[in-house]
Structures are given as structure tokens and as C-alpha cells.
Motif scaffolding. Structure first.
Motif, PDB file in Angstrom:
ATOM      1  N   GLN A 155      33.212  44.606  37.383  1.00  0.00           N
ATOM      2  CA  GLN A 155      33.425  43.826  38.552  1.00  0.00           C
ATOM      3  C   GLN A 155      33.262  44.406  39.784  1.00  0.00           C
TER       4      GLN A 155
ATOM      5  N   ARG B 140      35.506  44.579  43.240  1.00  0.00           N
ATOM      6  CA  ARG B 140      36.682  44.210  43.729  1.00  0.00           C
ATOM      7  C   ARG B 140      37.070  45.031  44.952  1.00  0.00           C
TER       8      ARG B 140
ATOM      9  N   CYS C 186      41.390  42.181  45.068  1.00  0.00           N
ATOM     10  CA  CYS C 186      40.706  40.869  45.302  1.00  0.00           C
ATOM     11  C   CYS C 186      39.286  40.938  45.194  1.00  0.00           C
ATOM     12  N   LYS C 187      38.849  39.626  44.975  1.00  0.00           N
ATOM     13  CA  LYS C 187      37.222  39.209  44.789  1.00  0.00           C
ATOM     14  C   LYS C 187      36.929  38.323  46.181  1.00  0.00           C
TER      15      LYS C 187
ATOM     16  N   TYR D 197      40.030  36.235  47.354  1.00  0.00           N
ATOM     17  CA  TYR D 197      40.888  35.721  46.532  1.00  0.00           C
ATOM     18  C   TYR D 197      41.560  36.554  45.798  1.00  0.00           C
ATOM     19  N   TYR D 198      42.904  36.513  45.389  1.00  0.00           N
ATOM     20  CA  TYR D 198      43.658  37.367  44.572  1.00  0.00           C
ATOM     21  C   TYR D 198      43.197  37.516  43.365  1.00  0.00           C
ATOM     22  N   LYS D 199      43.261  38.595  42.699  1.00  0.00           N
ATOM     23  CA  LYS D 199      42.734  38.728  41.095  1.00  0.00           C
ATOM     24  C   LYS D 199      44.032  39.533  40.518  1.00  0.00           C
TER      25      LYS D 199
END
Length: 616
Positions: free
Chosen positions: A441, A443, A455-456, A466-468
Motif C-alpha cells: 500500500q 501511504r 494516511c491515504k 484520509y486517515y488510515k
């Protein structure tokens, strides 16, 4: 029939009128004769040329109801307007008003105007003039309030006016003095000439040490008088006027200056005991600084509060009665013609000046002198105090930006960043693999003290995050992974490092695009651990009030329903995190920070754009 109270009020108005009408002439005189001492970081109080004081200040024992209330008439309004137009300034020492006009008048008349640097000005802009604290700069153009054009030797450029202080004696033969010092070792004839310059009876170095010691003692005594004037001339009078000030306002305006006054009196007593009046060069004062090095950290609170004091003062100075009141306080205490904000800046300047004075003392102290080792240690100690105060100020200034950053993140979960962290160490994009899925992923990672948030990026809006998740760095170990087969994930990796929980139940594999990026991340993780340890040792932490206020301010800037996105101010904030000069140049807020150019756009951020998380 005119009552005695009315007579007193009328006399007060007449006296204030005389004061204000004399202001223009006095401004230029004060600039040339009593603005700032060449070697000091404060102003020595002088006797006021005005003998009468209006009745707005209540002398001890007088009725607290006497004074200038809310019933200001048109006459006072006219006086106030004249007072403002006459050049009464409310800003930093390099600010506009009468002083700036006087500076330009001197330059236009062909006079050479010199200024002394209070702080280092480190710059990467070829149009700016770099210098070190203590350097003497020839001011060529002072028409701009914040940026002046100056010259040092063969170099010219713009520099922030708030970084310098005008020399009092503009005619001091500095070049001749330095030339004598340069020739001190060339022969007996030059030695005799230098002896005449420095005074008979002592060798050159001992005489110079005597001069430095005498200056340190003199400046400390003057500084105590200055603090006393603020505490008794302003704070004491303000407390009598409960109709104008409450305790919260006074705490904001004056901070903990009364605590500083008490400490400095104790410090001066220690210096006086070690001061050899008959032979000052034999004085051993280094131990006094070492004994009180932790006590000097009391300045941290004052320096952090100082910008708030300036904001509060600027609001009050828009109201006529406060302008008259503060001016009357100054006149009653017989203080020099400088506005209150100028007086309140001096503790900030003072704590910065100690390392410069000790460096000068060490320069003229023989290694065989009994005070040499203590002075050397004191210099390092005071440098550390200044660095600590500087760092704490930077951290407190950054918490609002961190709160704003968090408010811009979509789908945030869990506690606020500020609940545990107060500084962004590093950020960048990495490929993340976590067990058990081991799915790759992309990030964005943000390494703060104590934690790392990832985040993404939005597929369409690359500036939206977007918080991940997050990792607790207090319970993680960082492992450098060699290129090749990774045994935990059973895959081949390159430029990888691994984060593993101390309990062993959580493992994350992070891969950078280039080897240098991997090394930079490894250094960042080491920096984060060092900073956490340093905070523990120095006792640095945010108060709950500071955290709540920062989050409240961030919520106001991102009202409900408004689309969130990472803003340009925070983008700039990320780029400035490890900038070598820690720049920002608001007058009265510079304190220990350096200035970014305002006259042309810097290209520095383009050079490190690859480190930014929001590059499209």
C-alpha cells in the motif's frame, strides 16, 4: 466655582498637551542620544524631560477614583490624534513612526548610520544580507518598516529591521579602535599607543577584561532598575485601576516579569559578591551563571507569552484612555521615551545577550585565569538555555499548525495528535506492508514525537488525505533491513526498514523509492527518540489549555460542512520543519526566530519539493 478636582484635571490635560507637543522634537533627540546602548539588550532608564504628570495615574495613598475615566471629551480626542500623528510608535525598535523618520533624515543628510545585530541572520537568498549577532551594519536605506538595506564590508542586501539595534554613539571611531587591537602585537610603539587608548596601569587583555566585567555589572544593575520600573511604574498602577484592567489581562501583558525581577535581584547579589571592585579583571563571576543556569529557564514562559502580550497591547492602544494611561505611567516613573511594548521586549533581548557577553568575557580571559573554566562552562550553559527557550517557542508556535493539519484529514479516528505530540519530525511517502495480509500500500507517513500517523491520498484530489492509522513509537523498534529476501514477509525487498512492536505482535515493513530516502527516514526515527528523551530531561510538555485552544482554533478555521483539504500554510510549515534558519519575520514575534524574505519569492521549497506530502 471650579473645584480642586477640576483644577487638577485641567492641569493634567495641560501637562499632557505639553508632553505631546514636545514629542516630535524629543523623538529625534532620543534616537541620537538614548535609544539603545551599543552593547546592551535593554534601555537604561533616563530622567524624563517632563516634570508634570497628568492625573490619570494614582499615586500611593491617593483615592483610586481619581484619574482619567471613560468620560474622555473632544479635547482629549484631539490630543490623542496629535499624539498618534506625532510619531508615537507601537511596534518593534526598528518600526516606523518618529524613529524611522529620524533614521531616514540622518541618512538623507549624509550621515552614516550604524546598527548592531541582535541575532544571527542566516539566509539562502542572494538578495539578503547575512550576519552574526554582534556584527555592525551600515544602514543604507530604512524607508521600509520591516526590511532595511545594509552593508557589511563589501556585501550589501536586505535584512530584517527587527534583528538589529541602532548604535547610540554613531560617531564612535570603531575602525580606529579595531585597528589598534590588530596592531597590539606588532611592537612596543603600537603597545604604547594601545595603552593610551585603553588606559594606563594594566596590560591590554587585562584592561579589556576589566571593561567587559564592568559592562556586565553595569548592565545588570541597569536591567534591575528597568524591571523595577516596569513592576512599580506599570503593573502597580494597573492593579489600582480595576475599572480598566483585570488580572487575566495583566498576566497576558506582563507575563511572569515579576518572577523574573525577583530572580534577577538574587542573581545580581551573587554577582556583586564575586565582583572585585578594586581589580575588576580578577573577578570570578562565571560560577554565578553556572549556579543559576536552570533558573534562567524562567524566561521560557515569558518569551512564549510575549507575542500574546503584543496582541493584547495593540488592542488596548486603540482606545484613547489606555494610551494616556500608559504614557502617564512612564512619565511618573521617569522612564525613557519608549512605548510599553518596547520595554516589555527587553527581557527577551536580555536572555539572548548573555551568551554574547560571556563570549566576549572568555575572549579576554587568559586560560591561566582562575575564572577561565567557569566562564567557558557558563558560556555553553547560557547557549543551551537560549537554545532551549528557542526550541520551546518553536514547538508552541507549531501546535496550531499541527491542529490545523489534523482538522484537514478526512475520517480521523482516535485521540488528537496533540494529546501526545507537539512536533512534526519528518514526513514522506513510503510503501507499507503489514502482516498478516502483506499487501502493498502507498501511504503518506507523518512522524511526530511519540507517534507516527499514516494516511491515504485521494485518487482525484491528491491534496486530500484520509486517515488510515497510527503507530506508537514509544513501543516500536526500528530495524534496518538489507536488500534481498525478508524472512518475516518472505519477499524480496529493496530500500526497506522494519517497525516491530516490543511485544512482537505487530510488524510493519516500509520501503522507500531510493536509498537516500531510506537513510533519511532512519535518521528521522533516531531524531524522534532523542527528542522524546530530551523532553523528558527538560520537563517540556503542553498544557491542557494549550491543546484545547489549538484544536478550538483549528475547528474555527474548518467549520462543519466545509470541504477539507491540506492548506498551503501547512504545506509551507512542513517545508520549514528542518530549515537551517528557522525563518519567520513578524515584528515583535521574532524573538529567537530568523526572518524569511518578503521582497521576493524564495525558491528553496522547490529544491526539496520531493519531501513534501502534497506534491501532485
Amino acid at each position: 466655582m471650579v473645584t480642586s478636582v477640576e483644577k487638577s484635571r485641567n492641569i493634567g490635560h495641560m501637562d499632557m498637551d505639553l508632553c505631546l507637543r514636545s514629542h516630535r522634537k524629543y523623538s529625534l533627540w532620543s534616537l541620537k542620544n538614548s535609544c539603545y546602548h551599543t552593547k546592551l539588550s535593554f534601555v537604561s532608564p533616563l530622567s524624563s524631560p517632563f516634570l508634570h504628570v497628568p492625573a490619570v495615574v494614582i499615586p500611593d495613598g491617593a483615592s483610586e477614583k481619581a484619574g482619567l475615566g471613560d468620560e474622555l471629551g473632544s479635547e482629549e480626542d484631539l490630543l490623542y490624534e496629535e499624539f498618534r500623528s506625532s510619531g508615537h510608535r507601537f511596534g518593534h525598535p526598528g518600526g516606523g513612526g518618529g524613529e524611522q523618520l529620524a533614521i531616514n533624515e540622518l541618512i538623507s543628510d549624509g550621515s552614516v548610520v550604524y546598527a548592531e545585530a541582535l541575532w544571527d541572520h542566516v539566509t539562502m537568498d542572494d538578495q539578503e544580507l547575512g550576519f552574526k549577532a554582534g556584527d555592525v551594519i551600515e544602514v543604507v536605506d530604512a524607508t521600509n518598516k520591516e526590511w532595511w538595506w545594509g552593508r557589511i564590508m563589501d556585501s550589501e542586501g536586505w535584512f530584517p529591521a527587527s534583528f538589529v539595534r541602532l548604535r547610540v554613539n554613531q560617531d564612535e571611531p570603531m575602525e580606529e579602535y579595531l585597528a589598534h587591537l590588530e596592531e597590539a602585537h606588532t611592537g612596543e610603539e603600537d603597545q604604547a599607543g594601545l595603552g593610551l587608548l585603553l588606559g594606563p596601569g594594566l596590560p591590554c587583555k587585562e584592561q579589556m577584561r576589566t571593561n567587559v566585567i564592568n559592562e556586565i555589572m553595569s548592565t545588570e544593575r541597569d536591567y534591575i532598575k528597568h524591571l523595577k520600573d516596569i513592576c512599580e511604574g506599570y503593573i502597580k498602577q494597573c492593579r489600582k485601576r480595576t475599572d480598566m484592567f483585570n488580572e487575566e489581562q495583566l498576566r497576558t501583558i506582563f507575563g511572569n516579569i515579576e518572577d523574573i525581577y525577583r530572580f534577577q535581584r538574587k542573581f545580581l547579589k551573587g554577582l556583586e559578591k564575586k565582583f572585585n571592585k578594586e581589580q575588576p579583571h580578577l573577578s570570578e563571576i562565571g560560577c554565578c551563571f553556572l549556579e543559576h543556569q536552570t533558573d534562567f529557564q524562567i524566561y521560557s514562559e515569558y518569551c512564549n507569552n510575549h507575542p500574546n502580550a503584543c496582541v493584547q497591547l495593540s488592542k488596548l492602544m486603540k482606545v484613547n484612555k489606555y494610551v494616556f494611561f500608559f504614557e502617564a505611567c512612564r512619565l511618573l516613573q521617569k522612564m525613557i521615551d519608549i512605548s510599553l511594548d518596547g520595554f516589555l521586549l527587553t527581557p527577551v533581548q536580555k536572555i539572548c545577550k548573555y551568551p554574547l557577553q560571556l563570549a566576549e568575557l572568555l575572549k579576554y580571559t587568559n586560560p591561566q585565569h582562575r575564572d577561565y573554566k567557569d566562564v567557558e562552562a557558563a558560556l555553553n550553559a547560557m547557549k543551551n538555555v537560549a537554545r532551549l527557550i528557542n526550541e520551546r517557542k518553536r514547538r508552541l508556535e507549531n501546535i496550531d499548525k499541527i491542529a490545523q493539519w489534523q482538522s484537514s484529514i478526512e475520517d480521523w479516528e482516535g485521540e488528537d495528535v496533540l494529546s501526545r505530540s507537539s512536533d512534526l519530525i519528518f514526513s514522506g511517502e513510503l510503501t507499507k506492508l503489514s502482516q498478516p495480509q502483506a499487501k502493498s500500500q502507498q501511504r503518506m507517513f507523518f512522524l511526530f514525537d511519540h507517534q507516527m500517523v499514516y494516511c491515504k491520498k485521494d485518487l482525484l484530489r491528491r491534496d486530500m488525505l484520509y486517515y488510515k492509522g497510527r503507530m506508537d513509537m514509544d513501543h516500536m523498534e526500528v530495524i534496518d533491513v538489507e536488500d534481498g529476501k525478508e524472512k518475516d514477509f518472505n519477499i524480496s525487498v529493496k530500500n526497506a526498514l522494519k517497525l516491530r512492536s516490543l511485544a512482537g505482535d505487530e510488524v510493519h515493513l516500509l520501503c522507500a523509492k531510493k536509498p537516500e530516502q531510506k537513510q533519511r527516514w532512519l535518521r528521522a526515527f533516531a531524531d524522534e527518540r532523542r527528542q522524546v528523551q530530551h523532553d523528558r530531561e527538560t520537563g517540556f510538555s503542553l498544557t491542557e489549555v494549550q491543546k484545547k485552544q489549538a484544536m478550538l482554533n483549528a475547528c474555527k478555521s474548518h467549520p462543519a460542512g466545509k470541504p477539507k483539504a491540506v492548506t498551503r500554510p501547512y504545506y509551507d510549515f512542513l517545508l520549514r520543519q528542518k530549515h537551517p534558519s528557522l525563518p519567520t519575520a513578524l515584528p515583535q514575534q521574532q524573538v529567537f526566530m530568523l526572518a524569511e524574505p518578503k521582497r521576493k519569492t524564495s525558491t528553496f521549497w522547490h529544491n526539496i519539493g520531493r519531501l513534501t506530502p502534497f506534491k501532485k
